[in-house]
Structures are given as structure tokens and as C-alpha cells.
Design an enzyme around this catalytic site. Structure first.
Site, PDB file in Angstrom:
ATOM      1  CD  GLU A 187      -2.964  -0.869   2.633  1.00 32.60           C
ATOM      2  OE1 GLU A 187      -2.775   0.045   3.283  1.00 32.60           O
ATOM      3  OE2 GLU A 187      -3.704  -1.841   2.716  1.00 32.60           O
ATOM      4  CG  ASP A 210      -3.642   8.601   8.190  1.00 33.15           C
ATOM      5  OD1 ASP A 210      -3.599   7.532   8.423  1.00 33.15           O
ATOM      6  OD2 ASP A 210      -3.793   9.324   7.094  1.00 33.15           O
TER       7      ASP A 210
END
Ligand SMILES: Cc1ncc(COP(=O)(O)O)c(C=O)c1O
Lengths: 410, 266
Positions: free
Chosen positions: B49, B60
Site C-alpha cells: 500500500e 491518521d
């Protein structure tokens, strides 16, 4: 794109939450789908629930202090020699700004959802101060996310938050201002949404937060409509409602009851933060032609670069220092119901000086942007035209900035 | 269709282990270094990824934020990211690659142009953190048309009814978020509980490849071995940060870490 009559603007969105088919929505991580959904369902029940409405009205009257005054600024009007200038002194509300409406409603919702923790973002510190007040009043534990730069420049409000028992979480990422505070608050909510309710401090964020906030601040124009009728016997022929726009919650609340009036009779003017004179940085997505983008879970005009990175902003006013804006204001702009412009830091400061010289009023730097526009246009209008400025915040919080920027400031 | 990602899972299954997925940020710490990292970990990884960094990432945690801000500061642009992918895909040990990021960047680039460039650079899949179902229906369809797998995310808060609907619209891989957290949080839920939820998903659709991510580190990875695949992201980003701080080469350190991760799931 068209505004519908007799339906509150907050409800004029489609199934996915978009106003005008493209502003708003809910661009959220999967984890937040459920809490956002729960809140959406809860709010739609509560706003039709008689005992909840009674409770809300009770606290608006006895805790917030409704209605806030509507006054003519005789001296300023005379000095400028044009239109009549009036102010809706929302800063007289408990706590000193309109942020108390949204904070109180969120605290009430939080309680009725059975949650004990509430978190929120703040820029100028008013949204945070008010949430800390409401949390204290209703027995909730409160955490406020605030950019490190704002903590420094809005100290009086930080002192108030701490006094109310709230924890201030400083945010050091990015420009260390409101945009970063909102991001960090949302991250915190992602991790704690099972126990914690989130309040977004303005009419921004995922669709439901725009709605709750707009529903809360609409109190301002509900009061104003009655006050105008009392004062003039009817709604006058030419009114301009001028309001500063950061996220747009005070402007929404100031205008919402008047949306159905023709714009030739009641005009809306939103004033964004133009930043320092000659500076490339600003916080004026609507008036300086920013592109549509996604920020904090909603599509709106956003100050950003070609790659979709959010731009840094700059304004003397922490409350307006935000790269995005409410999707509802984007809708009002594109339908041409409202007009948006900006004032620079310097113009806002001059307006502050002039207003405080002539009137017993102490508008914070945010509404000083609105006054700057009023001062700019008043002279060229005639005496039966009426300008009303939403004086939505008190300048006590700006003490340090004003001391530095204004000679002989007392 | 969607062969390379499915093949990667098949291969891991044959070896009786979960697939190992890594997450690194494009341009962290530089364009060149991020490509070198991909190339050096590729032999131990089943699917890579690659994050396209955004400066307002609402899901995040600290470690990935640090990587993202570092990459942006070093000047990474979307078109550079496609270049990195293109070069990586030329490596004969390259693996299927999934781009991951926030919708605004795709939106500004233009959905069609973005997908076109994905195709040209041989991107295999896409994860868009803030484009949930059903909002992602149209975009997911477009991905499918371009033979790019759109990976749906599921979370502990996703109701059963919703799970079913999302899985029905999913492609060959789904991603289960282990806990209520941003990326980089400590694993605050027991592996047993995570696997229980994971199994509920597998019951709905036994054939779909389901990976688990968030909070997985060298310490926790072996306890989740039963899953089809496991994603490690923040731990790697943290290792890059640590390496830079100690003036060590992040390529070597990350590569070592990935080897260790791989050994734990064999
Ligand atoms: C006094 C005051 N006015 C205006 C604003 C700007 O927000 P909004 O546009 O949502 O009213 C703020 C925000 O903090 C504020 O404190």
C-alpha cells in the site's frame, strides 16, 4: 441551483447531504458512519420533541439570555452620514458570543444521548469557552482542541476554559490554527466515538454538524425579526444584513429567518478575512475565488493548491482564520442570494477603532470585519436605508492583539 | 479481472499464512527513498500500500502524519506518485500495489484522469479513507471498469445490515479496521475480539479476501495470523522517522523490520 421557499436552509439538502447537489455531504471514515448516523437520527427526533424544545427555549432565555439587544448606532451613523447603522449585539449573550447557542444545544443533545464526554474545536476560543461553560452547566467532561498559535493569541478565552474545568489540547501540526484543531478533534472522535459526543464549532463539517449548528444559531434572526418589527412597525424596504464569515455560523443564524425575503429588500453581505494587506495568504474562500474541495468531511469552496493540499491561511482574527466555509454559504453564493466580500486585517482594526470611538460597543476582531464593510458602504447610501451588523463577539479576548496593534489602546 | 491482488492472497494461502501488506507514504522521506523502500521490501511483502500524502488527514495518527508532512515538505505531487509506481512496477520482484489516500486529492486531479493514470502506471487497487459507502458507489464502479480494485473499509462500528450491503458492493478485497482508532493507535482491543469480528465478516462472504489493519506491529502481528491478510503501516512510518533521527538509512532499517514481520507470520 435554486433555494426553496418556506423550508429552512439547513433542510434543503439531498439524500446524501448535499446542498445545491454539490456542497456538503459527509466525507467521513467508515468508523464515524455510525455515530454520525446516530446523531442524525437523534437530532431529527429531538427537534420535533416538545419537551426538548421547551428545555432548549428555557436555557436560551434563562441561561444564554435571549433576546440579545438590537440597537441603533446613532453616533456612528451620524459620523458617516449615510445609511442608518444598527447592531444586533449578540456579544451580550452569556459568554460573549453566538457560539453559546451551538454549544448549549450540543450539550443538551450529548446528555440526551447518554454520553458523558464532549469534545470540540475552537479558533478564537469562543466555541471552546462556550462548550466548557455548557459542559460545566450540564455535568459533562469536556476537552477542547485548539491550535498552539491560537492558544497564545486568545489567552483570555483559554483562561476561561480552564476555569470551567475543561482540558485544552494544544495542536502543533500545520499552521497551528483552527483548521488543525478541527482535524485533531475529528481524529479524537474517531478513536472515542463510542463514549464521546463531538461538537463542531461552526456550520462546517459533515452534514449533520452543519444542521445542528445552523438550527441553534437561527435564534439570532428569529429574535431580530421581532425586534425589527417592534422598532419600525414593519419590515423596512431596504435592509442590509452584514456579518463576518469564518465557518459561517453567525452569518447563517443572522440571515436564516430572512432567506425568503427578496434580496432587493433584505440583502445579505458576508465578510471574510482578507488577511494582512498585500499578503498572499488569506482566509476568504468565497470572495477570493477558491475552488470546490473537501475539507473536514464536507465539500465547500476551500483555499487549496492544485494538488488538493489545504493552504495555510492568515488573519488577525483567529475566528475567521479557516480555509473552508459552510456548504450553506457556498449554496447562498452560487444561488446569488448572498454576496461575499472580505476585509483586510488593517481595515478590521480601523473599523474597531472607529466603532469604539463613537459607540459603547466593543466588537471583537471577527465582527470588526463586518463593521469594516458597513463603514465602507454606509456613506453612499441614503438615510432610509438600514444596515444591521451582527456584533457577534466581544473584544475582551483580543486584548493582547489590540494592545500591540493600536496606539493608545486602553 | 483483479487478478494480481487475488493471486497474492492465493499464494499466501497456499503457503498457509496471511498475506503481508505494508503501508508507506509516497515521497517519504524523499521520492527516491520511498521507491527504494518499496523495492527493498518487495520480496517479503505480498501487497504494497502506498499512501498519497494529504496535509489534512482526519483519520491518521501521529506517525503517518509525520511521514505525510515530511513527504509534502519534500515536494511530492500526485504526478510524482504515479512515477514512483511506474518505476516500482518495472522491478521484476514488484508486487500488487494499492494507492491509499483522501478523496480531495483525487477530486482535484479529476476522477477520470486519476484512474487513467492509475491504469497507465499499473496501480492495482485504491483505498479512499473518507469516501465511505454508499457515497463511493459511483467511484467504485468506475474503478471496476478500469480493472482497479476499490477496497471497501469496515469498522467495529459498522452494523451487520450495513456490513452485508458494503460487502455486496465490494470487489476482491475488503479491509477491516481492528478498533476505534486513527492509524497508529495502540491495539486496545484483544486479538481474540478482533478475530471474532473478522469471522463475522468472513461468514457473510467466505470467499472475499479480508485484511485486518490498524495497530498491528511486530509485537501483535502473530496473534492475528488467522486473517487473510495483515496490514502494517504506522510501525513502518515510525521506523523511518527513527532512522532519520539517528542518521541511519531508512531503507535498510525498514527492510529489516519487514523481514522480521514476515518471519512472525510464517
Ligand atoms: C466572535 C466570533 N465571530 C465569528 C466567528 C467565526 O465563526 P462563524 O463564521 O461560524 O460565526 C467566531 C469564531 O470563532 C467568533 O468567535
Amino acid at each position: 441551483m435554486k433555494i426553496k421557499k418556506r423550508i429552512p436552509l439547513i433542510d434543503q439538502h439531498d439524500k446524501l447531504g448535499f446542498w445545491g447537489g454539490k456542497f456538503g455531504g459527509s466525507y467521513i471514515p467508515e468508523t464515524l458512519k455510525k455515530p454520525v448516523d446516530d446523531l442524525t437520527k437523534k437530532f431529527s427526533k429531538l427537534r420535533n420533541n416538545k419537551s426538548f424544545l421547551k428545555k432548549k427555549d428555557y436555557y436560551f432565555k434563562n441561561y444564554i439570555g435571549s433576546p440579545t439587544p438590537f440597537v441603533k448606532l446613532e453616533n456612528l451613523s451620524k459620523h458617516l452620514g449615510g445609511a442608518q447603522i444598527w447592531a444586533k449585539v449578540v456579544s451580550e449573550a452569556n459568554g460573549g458570543a453566538h457560539k453559546i447557542y451551538n454549544a448549549t444545544v450540543h450539550a443538551l443533545i450529548c446528555k440526551s444521548m447518554g454520553k458523558k464526554y464532549i469534545v470540540g474545536d475552537t479558533g478564537a476560543g469562543y466555541a471552546g469557552k462556550m462548550l466548557s461553560m455548557a459542559a460545566k452547566k450540564f455535568g459533562l467532561k469536556c476537552k477542547i482542541f485548539m491550535g498552539a498559535k491560537d492558544i497564545k493569541r486568545q489567552k483570555p478565552n483559554c483562561d476561561a476554559m480552564r476555569k470551567n474545568g475543561a482540558e485544552i489540547v494544544p495542536v502543533y501540526t500545520g499552521s497551528q490554527t483552527l483548521v488543525d484543531a478541527v482535524s485533531e478533534c475529528m481524529r479524537y472522535w474517531v478513536s472515542n466515538c463510542d463514549t464521546t459526543h463531538m461538537c463542531v464549532g461552526s456550520t462546517v463539517g459533515p452534514n449533520i454538524f452543519v444542521k445542528v449548528c445552523g438550527w441553534s444559531t437561527s435564534q439570532i434572526s428569529k429574535e431580530l425579526k421581532v425586534q425589527i418589527k417592534e422598532e419600525f412597525g414593519k419590515i423596512p424596504k431596504k435592509i442590509k444584513l452584514i456579518n463576518c464569515v469564518g465557518g459561517g455560523s453567525s452569518a447563517y443564524g443572522f440571515w436564516s429567518e430572512f432567506v425568503d425575503f427578496p434580496k432587493s429588500q433584505i440583502e445579505f453581505i458576508g465578510v471574510e478575512a482578507g488577511g494582512p494587506k498585500h499578503s498572499k495568504l488569506h482566509a476568504a474562500p468565497l470572495s477570493r475565488g477558491a475552488k470546490l474541495g473537501i475539507l473536514h468531511g464536507a465539500a465547500s469552496y476551500v483555499c487549496q493548491n492544485n494538488d488538493g493540499q489545504i493552504n495555510e491561511t492568515e488573519s488577525i482574527s483567529a475566528g475567521l482564520d479557516y480555509p473552508g466555509v459552510s456548504p450553506i454559504h457556498c449554496f447562498l453564493k452560487d444561488t446569488k442570494r448572498a454576496k461575499y466580500t472580505y476585509a483586510t486585517d488593517e481595515e478590521a482594526l480601523s473599523a474597531y477603532k472607529l466603532v469604539t470611538k463613537y459607540e459603547k460597543l466593543n466588537p471583537s476582531l471577527e465582527p470588526s470585519h463586518a463593521f469594516a464593510e458597513a463603514i465602507k458602504i454606509a456613506q453612499n447610501l441614503n438615510k432610509d436605508e438600514i444596515i444591521i451588523v451582527n456584533s457577534c463577539g466581544d473584544a475582551k479576548k483580543d486584548r493582547d492583539i489590540l494592545k500591540k496593534r493600536i496606539k493608545n489602546y486602553v | 479481472m483483479f487478478n494480481s491482488i487475488s493471486e497474492a492472497f492465493k499464494k499466501a494461502k497456499k503457503e498457509n499464512r496471511p498475506a503481508l501488506l505494508t503501508y508507506t507514504v509516497a515521497g517519504d522521506s524523499t521520492k527516491k527513498k520511498s521507491l527504494e523502500i518499496l523495492n527493498s521490501i518487495s520480496k517479503n511483502v505480498d501487497i504494497c500500500e502506498l499512501g498519497f500524502p494529504h496535509n489534512t488527514p482526519i483519520a491518521d495518527g501521529g506517525q503517518i502524519q509525520t511521514s505525510a508532512y515530511r513527504a509534502i515538505k519534500n515536494g511530492i505531487k500526485i504526478r510524482d506518485i504515479f512515477q514512483i509506481v511506474k518505476k516500482f512496477k518495472k522491478n521484476k520482484y514488484s508486487k500488487p500495489l494499492i494507492l491509499m489516500g483522501y478523496y480531495n486529492m483525487i477530486y482535484q486531479y479529476g476522477e477520470n484522469k486519476f484512474l487513467n493514470d492509475c491504469k497507465k502506471s499499473k496501480v492495482d487497487g485504491l483505498i479512499v479513507v473518507d469516501l465511505p459507502w454508499p457515497e463511493n458507489k459511483n467511484f467504485a464502479k468506475k474503478c471496476k471498469k478500469n480493472s482497479i480494485s476499490f477496497i471497501q473499509l469496515l469498522s467495529p462500528t459498522t452494523s451487520k445490515a450495513r456490513l452485508k450491503k458494503i460487502i455486496k458492493d465490494s470487489h476482491n478485497m475488503i479491509y477491516y479496521i481492528s478498533m476505534l482508532s486513527t492509524t497508529g493507535g495502540k491495539l486496545k482491543v484483544s486479538p481474540k475480539k478482533i478475530l471474532f469480528n473478522y469471522n463475522e465478516i468472513k461468514k457473510i462472504s467466505p470467499k472475499k479476501n479480508c485484511v485486518i489493519g490498524f495497530g498491528i506491529t511486530e509485537k501483535t502481528i502473530d496473534k492475528l495470523k488467522k486473517a487473510d491478510g495483515l496490514v502494517v503501516g504506522s510501525a513502518i512510518c515510525k521506523e523511518i522517522t527513527r532512522s532519520l533521527k539517528n542518521r541511519q538509512n531508512p531503507v535498510i532499517n525498514v527492510s529489516k523490520m519487514v523481514t522480521k514481520l514476515k518471519n512472525k507470520i510464517l
